[in-house]
Design a protein around this motif. Structure first.
Motif, PDB file in Angstrom:
ATOM      1  N   GLU A  55       0.835  -1.205   0.000  1.00 45.68           N
ATOM      2  CA  GLU A  55       0.000   0.000   0.000  1.00 45.68           C
ATOM      3  C   GLU A  55       0.871   1.256   0.000  1.00 45.68           C
ATOM      4  N   HIS A  56       1.897   1.286   0.832  1.00 44.70           N
ATOM      5  CA  HIS A  56       2.791   2.442   0.886  1.00 44.70           C
ATOM      6  C   HIS A  56       3.460   2.678  -0.463  1.00 44.70           C
ATOM      7  N   GLN A  57       3.927   1.618  -1.098  1.00 43.76           N
ATOM      8  CA  GLN A  57       4.585   1.753  -2.398  1.00 43.76           C
ATOM      9  C   GLN A  57       3.605   2.233  -3.463  1.00 43.76           C
ATOM     10  N   ALA A  58       2.367   1.801  -3.371  1.00 41.11           N
ATOM     11  CA  ALA A  58       1.357   2.213  -4.356  1.00 41.11           C
ATOM     12  C   ALA A  58       1.054   3.705  -4.268  1.00 41.11           C
ATOM     13  N   LEU A  59       1.332   4.323  -3.130  1.00 41.71           N
ATOM     14  CA  LEU A  59       1.089   5.758  -2.993  1.00 41.71           C
ATOM     15  C   LEU A  59       1.956   6.579  -3.938  1.00 41.71           C
ATOM     16  N   ASP A  60       3.013   5.975  -4.449  1.00 36.24           N
ATOM     17  CA  ASP A  60       3.885   6.663  -5.399  1.00 36.24           C
ATOM     18  C   ASP A  60       3.410   6.516  -6.839  1.00 36.24           C
ATOM     19  N   THR A  61       2.286   5.856  -7.040  1.00 39.60           N
ATOM     20  CA  THR A  61       1.753   5.656  -8.383  1.00 39.60           C
ATOM     21  C   THR A  61       0.494   6.496  -8.567  1.00 39.60           C
ATOM     22  N   PRO A  62       0.141   6.789  -9.815  1.00 39.12           N
ATOM     23  CA  PRO A  62      -1.116   7.504 -10.032  1.00 39.12           C
ATOM     24  C   PRO A  62      -2.296   6.608  -9.636  1.00 39.12           C
ATOM     25  N   ASP A  63      -3.267   7.175  -9.002  1.00 41.40           N
ATOM     26  CA  ASP A  63      -4.499   6.485  -8.630  1.00 41.40           C
ATOM     27  C   ASP A  63      -4.242   5.177  -7.880  1.00 41.40           C
ATOM     28  N   PRO A  64      -3.635   5.253  -6.681  1.00 37.94           N
ATOM     29  CA  PRO A  64      -3.362   4.034  -5.923  1.00 37.94           C
ATOM     30  C   PRO A  64      -4.655   3.301  -5.575  1.00 37.94           C
ATOM     31  N   PRO A  65      -4.612   1.966  -5.588  1.00 38.40           N
ATOM     32  CA  PRO A  65      -5.834   1.213  -5.269  1.00 38.40           C
ATOM     33  C   PRO A  65      -6.188   1.331  -3.787  1.00 38.40           C
ATOM     34  N   ILE A  66      -7.450   1.137  -3.508  1.00 41.12           N
ATOM     35  CA  ILE A  66      -7.941   1.120  -2.128  1.00 41.12           C
ATOM     36  C   ILE A  66      -8.545  -0.252  -1.889  1.00 41.12           C
ATOM     37  N   ARG A  67      -7.964  -0.969  -0.930  1.00 44.00           N
ATOM     38  CA  ARG A  67      -8.475  -2.307  -0.600  1.00 44.00           C
ATOM     39  C   ARG A  67      -9.086  -2.281   0.788  1.00 44.00           C
ATOM     40  N   VAL A  68     -10.278  -2.816   0.900  1.00 40.39           N
ATOM     41  CA  VAL A  68     -10.950  -2.881   2.195  1.00 40.39           C
ATOM     42  C   VAL A  68     -11.423  -4.301   2.506  1.00 40.39           C
ATOM     43  N   ASP A  69     -10.908  -5.277   1.762  1.00 41.44           N
ATOM     44  CA  ASP A  69     -11.399  -6.649   1.870  1.00 41.44           C
ATOM     45  C   ASP A  69     -10.693  -7.482   2.935  1.00 41.44           C
ATOM     46  N   ASP A  70      -9.637  -6.978   3.537  1.00 41.59           N
ATOM     47  CA  ASP A  70      -8.860  -7.722   4.518  1.00 41.59           C
ATOM     48  C   ASP A  70      -8.871  -6.914   5.816  1.00 41.59           C
ATOM     49  N   LEU A  71      -9.706  -7.304   6.769  1.00 45.71           N
ATOM     50  CA  LEU A  71      -9.925  -6.482   7.961  1.00 45.71           C
ATOM     51  C   LEU A  71      -8.659  -6.216   8.762  1.00 45.71           C
ATOM     52  N   PRO A  72      -7.802  -7.196   9.041  1.00 46.70           N
ATOM     53  CA  PRO A  72      -6.589  -6.850   9.793  1.00 46.70           C
ATOM     54  C   PRO A  72      -5.724  -5.808   9.074  1.00 46.70           C
ATOM     55  N   LEU A 111      -2.082  13.661  -2.246  1.00 42.32           N
ATOM     56  CA  LEU A 111      -2.664  12.405  -1.751  1.00 42.32           C
ATOM     57  C   LEU A 111      -3.918  12.595  -0.900  1.00 42.32           C
ATOM     58  N   LEU A 112      -4.232  13.804  -0.508  1.00 39.35           N
ATOM     59  CA  LEU A 112      -5.404  14.007   0.349  1.00 39.35           C
ATOM     60  C   LEU A 112      -6.690  13.433  -0.243  1.00 39.35           C
ATOM     61  N   PRO A 113      -6.981  13.607  -1.535  1.00 39.40           N
ATOM     62  CA  PRO A 113      -8.203  12.986  -2.077  1.00 39.40           C
ATOM     63  C   PRO A 113      -8.178  11.455  -1.971  1.00 39.40           C
ATOM     64  N   HIS A 114      -7.008  10.857  -2.143  1.00 40.68           N
ATOM     65  CA  HIS A 114      -6.900   9.404  -1.991  1.00 40.68           C
ATOM     66  C   HIS A 114      -7.191   9.002  -0.540  1.00 40.68           C
ATOM     67  N   PHE A 115      -6.611   9.730   0.403  1.00 37.69           N
ATOM     68  CA  PHE A 115      -6.852   9.401   1.818  1.00 37.69           C
ATOM     69  C   PHE A 115      -8.327   9.582   2.174  1.00 37.69           C
ATOM     70  N   ARG A 116      -8.968  10.587   1.593  1.00 37.22           N
ATOM     71  CA  ARG A 116     -10.411  10.783   1.841  1.00 37.22           C
ATOM     72  C   ARG A 116     -11.196   9.616   1.252  1.00 37.22           C
ATOM     73  N   ALA A 117     -10.869   9.206   0.040  1.00 31.50           N
ATOM     74  CA  ALA A 117     -11.546   8.057  -0.571  1.00 31.50           C
ATOM     75  C   ALA A 117     -11.329   6.792   0.257  1.00 31.50           C
ATOM     76  N   PHE A 118     -10.121   6.629   0.792  1.00 30.50           N
ATOM     77  CA  PHE A 118      -9.833   5.495   1.660  1.00 30.50           C
ATOM     78  C   PHE A 118     -10.739   5.545   2.892  1.00 30.50           C
ATOM     79  N   GLN A 119     -10.805   6.704   3.525  1.00 31.54           N
ATOM     80  CA  GLN A 119     -11.623   6.841   4.744  1.00 31.54           C
ATOM     81  C   GLN A 119     -13.078   6.506   4.454  1.00 31.54           C
ATOM     82  N   GLN A 120     -13.588   6.968   3.346  1.00 33.85           N
ATOM     83  CA  GLN A 120     -14.984   6.698   2.996  1.00 33.85           C
ATOM     84  C   GLN A 120     -15.208   5.219   2.693  1.00 33.85           C
ATOM     85  N   ALA A 121     -14.250   4.580   2.027  1.00 35.70           N
ATOM     86  CA  ALA A 121     -14.380   3.151   1.725  1.00 35.70           C
ATOM     87  C   ALA A 121     -14.233   2.300   2.989  1.00 35.70           C
ATOM     88  N   ALA A 122     -13.369   2.727   3.899  1.00 37.80           N
ATOM     89  CA  ALA A 122     -13.134   1.968   5.131  1.00 37.80           C
ATOM     90  C   ALA A 122     -14.241   2.167   6.161  1.00 37.80           C
TER      91      ALA A 122
END
Length: 154
Positions: A55-72, A111-122
């Motif tokens: 996930e950290h490495q993906a932050l250096d790419t355009p449009d990093p994916p957001i995964r919410v399927d693995d709870l831990p 990255l703020l829009p990505h973090f917001r999208a993450f928060q909404q998905a999580a």
């Protein structure tokens, strides 16, 4: 500590992974740090750490994916974002000039829009208090970023 504030009786593997999640960044390339972690802690800890590293490495790419399927992984990732963004806010305020502090961090602002999208998905999957804590940190950063963006427009 952040996980413990929001998750009742967190799994010890989750806590270990959260505490050790940056170790691949500092460990020597040999021996294989994930094998060392698996031997010391079992398979879940290195699995969670590897997912956070990806996930950290993906932050250096355009449009990093957001995964919410693995709870831990989701809980550790949310806690990591809370700690990192809260620390940034504290450092910004300590600097005496929040706007200048954030202006010198364009990657964060991007990255703020990505973090917001993450928060909404999580949000539906993590404890409400945890989602709210991340939301608060993001809202403060977004408000400051809006001021920076408005000031930079001609």
């Amino acid at each position: 500590m952040t996980i413990g504030e929001h998750v009742l009786h967190p799994d010890p593997d989750l806590i270990a992974a959260a505490l050790l999640h940056d170790i691949p960044d500092f460990a020597p390339r040999t021996p294989d740090i994930y094998q060392v972690l698996a031997t010391a802690y079992g398979p879940q800890v290195p699995r969670i750490i590897a997912a956070l590293q990806a996930e950290h490495q993906a932050l250096d790419t355009p449009d990093p994916p957001i995964r919410v399927d693995d709870l831990p992984v989701l809980l550790a990732s949310t806690a990591d974002k809370i700690v990192a963004l809260t620390s940034l806010l504290r450092r910004a305020h300590t600097s005496g000039d929040v706007t200048d502090f954030l202006r010198r961090r364009p990657a964060l602002l991007t990255l703020l829009p990505h973090f917001r999208a993450f928060q909404q998905a999580a949000h539906p999957r993590v404890p409400a208090t945890m989602s709210a804590r991340l939301d608060t940190a993001l809202a403060l950063l977004e408000r400051a970023a809006t001021g920076i963006q408005a000031a930079s427009k001609p």
